[in-house]
Write an enzyme that holds these catalytic residues in place. Structure first.
Site, PDB file in Angstrom:
ATOM      1  N   ASP A   1       0.840  -1.121   0.154  1.00  0.00           N
ATOM      2  CA  ASP A   1       0.032  -0.019  -0.198  1.00  0.00           C
ATOM      3  C   ASP A   1       0.804   1.255   0.128  1.00  0.00           C
ATOM      4  O   ASP A   1       1.787   1.403   0.851  1.00  0.00           O
ATOM      5  CB  ASP A   1      -0.859  -0.097   1.423  1.00  0.00           C
TER       6      ASP A   1
ATOM      7  N   ILE B   1      -9.602   0.169   3.363  1.00  0.00           N
ATOM      8  CA  ILE B   1     -10.030   0.565   4.949  1.00  0.00           C
ATOM      9  C   ILE B   1      -8.999   0.025   5.780  1.00  0.00           C
ATOM     10  O   ILE B   1      -8.457  -0.968   5.925  1.00  0.00           O
ATOM     11  CB  ILE B   1     -11.214  -0.403   5.037  1.00  0.00           C
TER      12      ILE B   1
HETATM   13  P1  13P Z   1      -8.627   4.916   5.764  1.00  0.00           P
HETATM   14  O1  13P Z   1      -7.886   5.856   6.683  1.00  0.00           O
HETATM   15  O2  13P Z   1     -10.140   5.582   5.335  1.00  0.00           O
HETATM   16  O3  13P Z   1      -9.037   3.806   6.441  1.00  0.00           O
HETATM   17  O4  13P Z   1      -7.919   4.662   4.287  1.00  0.00           O
HETATM   18  C1  13P Z   1      -6.883   3.570   4.329  1.00  0.00           C
HETATM   19  C2  13P Z   1      -6.230   3.679   3.160  1.00  0.00           C
HETATM   20  O5  13P Z   1      -6.770   4.436   2.010  1.00  0.00           O
HETATM   21  C3  13P Z   1      -5.013   2.797   2.775  1.00  0.00           C
HETATM   22  O6  13P Z   1      -4.549   2.926   1.686  1.00  0.00           O
HETATM   23  O1  G3H Z   2      -3.006   5.103   3.638  1.00  0.00           O
HETATM   24  C1  G3H Z   2      -2.494   4.991   4.619  1.00  0.00           C
HETATM   25  C2  G3H Z   2      -2.788   3.556   5.289  1.00  0.00           C
HETATM   26  O2  G3H Z   2      -3.867   4.028   6.212  1.00  0.00           O
HETATM   27  C3  G3H Z   2      -1.819   3.101   6.002  1.00  0.00           C
HETATM   28  O3  G3H Z   2      -1.221   3.730   7.209  1.00  0.00           O
HETATM   29  O4  G3H Z   2       1.147   4.376   6.725  1.00  0.00           O
HETATM   30  O5  G3H Z   2       0.359   4.419   9.042  1.00  0.00           O
HETATM   31  O6  G3H Z   2       0.385   2.063   8.166  1.00  0.00           O
HETATM   32  P1  G3H Z   2       0.175   3.694   7.636  1.00  0.00           P
HETATM   33 ZN    ZN Z   3      -4.238   4.921   0.878  1.00  0.00          ZN
END
Ligand code: 13P
Ligand code: G3H
Ligand code: ZN
Length: 316
Positions: free
Chosen positions: A81, A254
């Protein structure tokens, strides 16, 4: 069974969205697998750069491999991610991830395309698929903080050009959501008109919605009643997920909502049991509550009940 997001998207497109859930530890992984099996849903495990460096990324990979063995019926993708270029190459080389996200959305358009294309070339050479991002979500992520006034919705015409030139497999679009627990604090709202215009220019192409936690008010109230302070927290209306899916959104991210479940369970537990200190007691409650939360979320996404059909689809 680990599959690419591409396969999951082919099955889901236009009908439902797949939940992409961020995980950081064992309890989340167990709850995630249980909840998806309880609701018979395919899913995406997302690992952020922060999750990879929370302990050592090898632990997370080991835990997910173990879950794959324990929960053999599960069908899921393992996804990086919000990666930068270096993190993407690391995941591509590892041979474990089936999908990576290159987030160069803070760069100018042409540079975003050039970076994304380099990652796409490296990933495709290994059968790994790539999510890219165009536009700017408001809110806070690990390495970027964007105020609402700086946030920029995705330009539909640019989206078409971006996909064509970069060769990415899916595209995260900014349509008014933001990361974290404090969404829509200003003039933001969900822009389905923009989403429809993007789908018109990219028919059949999988789109991704980040920042999609619902921040349930009941959860916020329970956290605050147990000593928390999340006044003003709010999120995306989950009843809108199906509409987004019809407009080409196949992946809905999410993270925050899962953190809220963790916070509520632990705050309430220690408030009610000040004498207790066995970490497994709240841990067990959390795993069960997280599983319930995942199953309920999948109902909104429309992914609940799709697992048998996805398994058949993968065989074909
Ligand atoms: P939220 O902060 O709304 O859960 O979004 C998570 C997200 O986009 C992770 O890439
Ligand atoms: O978009 C970000 C995600 O919610 C991940 O959060 O970078 O704090 O792990 P993090
Ligand atoms: Zn995100």
């Amino acid at each position: 069974m680990i599959v690419t997001t591409k396969k999951l998207f082919e099955h889901a497109y236009g009908k439902y969205a797949i939940g992409a859930y961020n995980i950081n530890n064992l309890e989340q992984i167990v709850g995630l697998f249980r909840g998806n099996l309880d609701s018979q849903a395919p899913f995406i495990i997302q690992i952020s750069k922060g999750a990879r460096s929370y302990t050592n990324k090898t632990f997370l990979e080991g835990l997910i491999r173990a879950a794959d063995e324990v929960y053999q019926e599960a069908v899921f993708a393992v996804h990086l991610d919000h990666g930068d270029e270096a993190a993407c190459y690391d995941c591509i080389e590892s041979g474990f991830y089936s999908s990576v996200m290159i987030d160069a959305s803070s760069k100018p358009f042409d540079e975003n395309i050039a970076i994304t294309k380099r990652v796409v070339d490296a990933a495709h050479a290994k059968g790994i698929v790539v999510e890219a991002e165009l536009g700017m979500l408001g809110g806070v992520e690990e390495h970027v903080s964007v105020s609402e006034s700086e946030a920029k919705l995705t330009d539909p015409e640019q989206a078409r050009e971006f996909v064509e030139r970069s060769g990415c497999d899916s595209l995260a679009v900014a349509i008014g959501t933001s990361h974290g627990a404090f969404k829509f604090t200003g003039t933001q709202s969900l822009h389905f008109d923009v989403l429809a215009q993007i789908q018109e220019r990219l028919p059949g192409f999988p789109l991704v919605m980040h920042g999609s936690s619902s921040v349930p008010q009941e959860e916020v109230a329970r956290i605050n009643a147990a000593g928390g302070n999340l006044a003003g927290a709010r999120g995306v209306d989950a009843t809108q997920f199906k509409r987004a899916a019809e407009l080409g959104v196949t992946k809905i991210n999410i993270d925050t909502d899962g953190r809220l479940v963790w916070t509520r369970v632990h705050r309430e537990f220690f408030l009610e049991h000040p004498e207790k200190f066995d970490l497994r007691d709240p841990g067990k409650i959390f795993m069960a509550e997280y599983a319930k939360f995942i199953a309920a979320k999948n109902d909104y996404l429309g992914s609940s009940g799709q697992l048998p059909a996805v398994r058949e689809f993968l065989k074909a």
